[in-house]
Design a protein around this motif. Structure first.
Motif, mmCIF file in Angstrom:
data_model
loop_
_atom_site.group_PDB
_atom_site.id
_atom_site.type_symbol
_atom_site.label_atom_id
_atom_site.label_comp_id
_atom_site.label_asym_id
_atom_site.label_seq_id
_atom_site.Cartn_x
_atom_site.Cartn_y
_atom_site.Cartn_z
ATOM 1 N N ALA A 124 0.851 -1.188 0.000
ATOM 2 C CA ALA A 124 0.000 0.000 0.000
ATOM 3 C C ALA A 124 0.885 1.236 0.000
ATOM 4 C CB ALA A 124 -0.923 0.016 1.212
ATOM 5 N N ALA A 125 0.382 2.298 -0.603
ATOM 6 C CA ALA A 125 1.070 3.584 -0.554
ATOM 7 C C ALA A 125 0.037 4.670 -0.328
ATOM 8 C CB ALA A 125 1.838 3.846 -1.847
ATOM 9 N N ALA A 148 2.341 -10.290 5.084
ATOM 10 C CA ALA A 148 3.400 -9.276 5.035
ATOM 11 C C ALA A 148 2.806 -8.014 4.425
ATOM 12 C CB ALA A 148 4.580 -9.760 4.210
ATOM 13 N N LEU A 149 2.957 -6.888 5.113
ATOM 14 C CA LEU A 149 2.464 -5.603 4.617
ATOM 15 C C LEU A 149 3.617 -4.631 4.491
ATOM 16 C CD1 LEU A 149 0.417 -3.342 3.960
ATOM 17 C CD2 LEU A 149 0.048 -3.075 6.430
ATOM 18 N N VAL A 150 3.785 -4.079 3.286
ATOM 19 C CA VAL A 150 4.734 -3.002 3.046
ATOM 20 C C VAL A 150 3.914 -1.751 2.745
ATOM 21 C CG1 VAL A 150 6.632 -2.157 1.642
ATOM 22 C CG2 VAL A 150 6.445 -4.609 2.139
ATOM 23 N N TYR A 151 4.086 -0.709 3.576
ATOM 24 C CA TYR A 151 3.268 0.496 3.473
ATOM 25 C C TYR A 151 4.170 1.706 3.276
ATOM 26 C CZ TYR A 151 -0.323 3.941 4.859
ATOM 27 O OH TYR A 151 -1.206 4.995 4.891
ATOM 28 N N ALA A 152 4.025 2.389 2.143
ATOM 29 C CA ALA A 152 4.879 3.522 1.797
ATOM 30 C C ALA A 152 4.161 4.846 2.010
ATOM 31 C CB ALA A 152 5.330 3.407 0.334
ATOM 32 N N ASN A 153 4.901 5.830 2.559
ATOM 33 C CA ASN A 153 4.393 7.176 2.785
ATOM 34 C C ASN A 153 5.529 8.183 2.693
ATOM 35 O OD1 ASN A 153 1.386 7.307 3.750
ATOM 36 N ND2 ASN A 153 2.228 5.483 4.747
ATOM 37 N N ARG A 154 5.151 9.452 2.610
ATOM 38 C CA ARG A 154 6.169 10.500 2.557
ATOM 39 C C ARG A 154 6.988 10.536 3.843
ATOM 40 N NH1 ARG A 154 1.616 13.280 1.112
ATOM 41 N NH2 ARG A 154 1.674 14.320 3.146
ATOM 42 N N ASP A 155 6.296 10.544 4.987
ATOM 43 C CA ASP A 155 6.959 10.651 6.278
ATOM 44 C C ASP A 155 6.028 10.050 7.330
ATOM 45 O OD1 ASP A 155 4.965 12.644 6.792
ATOM 46 O OD2 ASP A 155 6.291 14.171 5.938
ATOM 47 N N LEU A 188 12.426 7.379 -2.720
ATOM 48 C CA LEU A 188 11.330 6.711 -3.419
ATOM 49 C C LEU A 188 11.575 5.206 -3.473
ATOM 50 C CD1 LEU A 188 10.773 9.174 -6.404
ATOM 51 C CD2 LEU A 188 9.234 8.787 -4.468
ATOM 52 N N PRO A 189 10.521 4.413 -3.320
ATOM 53 C CA PRO A 189 10.704 2.957 -3.378
ATOM 54 C C PRO A 189 11.031 2.506 -4.797
ATOM 55 C CG PRO A 189 8.370 3.500 -3.191
ATOM 56 C CD PRO A 189 9.123 4.781 -3.035
ATOM 57 N N ASN A 190 11.774 1.400 -4.895
ATOM 58 C CA ASN A 190 12.041 0.772 -6.183
ATOM 59 C C ASN A 190 11.808 -0.720 -6.051
ATOM 60 O OD1 ASN A 190 14.753 -0.616 -5.560
ATOM 61 N ND2 ASN A 190 15.157 1.519 -4.970
ATOM 62 N N ALA A 191 11.719 -1.395 -7.187
ATOM 63 C CA ALA A 191 11.331 -2.802 -7.184
ATOM 64 C C ALA A 191 12.312 -3.664 -6.405
ATOM 65 C CB ALA A 191 11.191 -3.306 -8.617
ATOM 66 N N ALA A 192 13.616 -3.441 -6.593
ATOM 67 C CA ALA A 192 14.613 -4.271 -5.921
ATOM 68 C C ALA A 192 14.521 -4.117 -4.401
ATOM 69 C CB ALA A 192 16.013 -3.916 -6.413
ATOM 70 N N ALA A 193 14.370 -2.884 -3.943
ATOM 71 C CA ALA A 193 14.302 -2.648 -2.499
ATOM 72 C C ALA A 193 13.013 -3.206 -1.905
ATOM 73 C CB ALA A 193 14.414 -1.158 -2.220
ATOM 74 N N LEU A 194 11.893 -3.054 -2.619
ATOM 75 C CA LEU A 194 10.638 -3.612 -2.119
ATOM 76 C C LEU A 194 10.709 -5.133 -2.064
ATOM 77 C CD1 LEU A 194 7.955 -1.424 -3.970
ATOM 78 C CD2 LEU A 194 8.695 -1.238 -1.589
ATOM 79 N N GLY A 195 11.289 -5.740 -3.096
ATOM 80 C CA GLY A 195 11.383 -7.193 -3.122
ATOM 81 C C GLY A 195 12.203 -7.742 -1.979
#
Length: 353
Positions: A124-125, A148-155, A188-195
């Protein structure tokens, strides 16, 4: 109710307004009696927001995901985050208050868990957490699958449901692997880091993604690279409504036996527990053919981007003009959109869940 609104719409009373962050609020609605507002985790409501005389807009229809969870929360709740230049989101954040009545269509949408996963990966972002937290809470409460939950936000200040997520992580321990991605700390997130944040998938791991399109692109790449089957990677589609789903539709002919215009296909339709045979003109989408017959078919946007009119094609073949919401898994299981389907066979059988 405004006489111009269709029978399927319903007035909802706001009973609470919760400030989630500086730019996001949750609206809690008293749940109407009956089954019409039953819903699945991940679905949305379509609200009729008052428009502005200045630009000649009487109403602004908008879809907002339900952040409440069926079986856990007694009331309906949607969460609205301000968007720059977004009239409806800013109006709701500034004006919604207990006692306000907003017209709503019944819950709709296809962003729901439906492929029997033995593990869940959720991305989620920003405001994309709204349907995801409903899916998350249901999965934790109703099954034993790890999540597993990965949640992206500005801060940190922009994290919606920060306290609720921390509480879930504390309550479920190793079953919930929660990772916050803050752009203020990681960029900013990228595919490699999220994976790299994902656990090793099983054969039946499913991924559900919600957020801005660039984020979902990265998350899709990350999930695929981690080994999750592409048919089990599901994205929520965000599209603005260009029409008014609350506008009254033509009454058409009363429901009954089939009519036989020249060249029409014949469709056997399972809808609301009843079976009806209709003539389906070759140049008319299924939804319009049903509404013209006076049948109470479900729909929201009528534009092919919400999934509110989805049905299962049991026999025959159709051509869809637009599809911005169904994924390969659904298409492979015969799911189609009534607002976009034209008949490509003489005899068809369709069923609405």
């Amino acid at each position: 109710m405004d006489p111009s609104t269709p029978a399927q719409s319903h007035p909802l009373e706001v009973i609470d307004v919760i400030e989630e962050t500086a730019d996001a609020v949750s609206l809690v609605f008293a749940r109407p009696a009956g089954e019409r507002f039953d819903y699945l985790p991940g679905q949305f409501l379509t609200l009729r927001v008052p428009g502005t005389p200045e630009d000649g807009t009487t109403w602004a229809p908008r879809c907002y995901s339900l952040s409440s969870t069926p079986g856990i929360d007694p009331h309906l709740q949607v969460t609205v985050k301000r968007t720059a230049g977004g009239y409806a989101s800013n109006w709701l954040c500034d004006n919604a208050k207990p006692g306000m009545i907003l017209e709503s269509l019944p819950p709709g949408g296809r962003f729901t868990v439906r492929d029997s996963p033995d593990a869940l990966v959720l991305f989620a972002a920003g405001s994309g957490i709204t349907p995801v937290i409903s899916i998350l809470r249901a999965a934790l409460a109703e099954s034993a699958v790890p999540v597993a939950l990965v949640y992206a936000n500005r801060d940190r200040g922009s994290v919606v449901f920060d306290a609720a997520l921390a509480e879930l992580a504390g309550a479920y321990g190793e079953r919930l692997r929660l990772t916050h991605w803050l752009e203020s700390e990681r960029g900013l997130p990228n595919a490699a880091a999220l994976g790299a944040l994902l656990p090793a998938p099983t054969v039946a791991t499913s991924a559900y993604l919600c957020g801005p399109a660039p984020f979902m692109d990265c998350a899709t790449e990350a999930a695929a690279a981690a080994g999750i089957d592409g048919a089990r990677i599901h994205r929520e589609a965000f599209s603005s409504l260009t029409g008014d789903p609350f506008a009254a539709t033509p009454s058409g002919a009363p429901a009954g036996g089939p009519t036989s215009p020249d060249g029409a296909a014949t469709a056997t339709v399972g809808l609301n527990g009843e079976t009806t045979v209709i003539a389906w003109p070759r140049d008319q989408v299924l939804l319009d053919a049903l509404l013209d017959r006076g049948l109470d078919a479900p729909y929201v946007c009528r534009e092919g981007n919400c999934g509110g009119c989805a049905f299962t094609l049991r026999r025959g073949e159709v051509h869809m003009l637009v599809n911005d919401t169904l994924d390969d898994y659904e298409l492979g299981n015969g799911v189609r959109l009534a607002c976009q389907s034209l008949p490509r066979a003489d005899d068809l059988e369709v069923e609405f869940d």
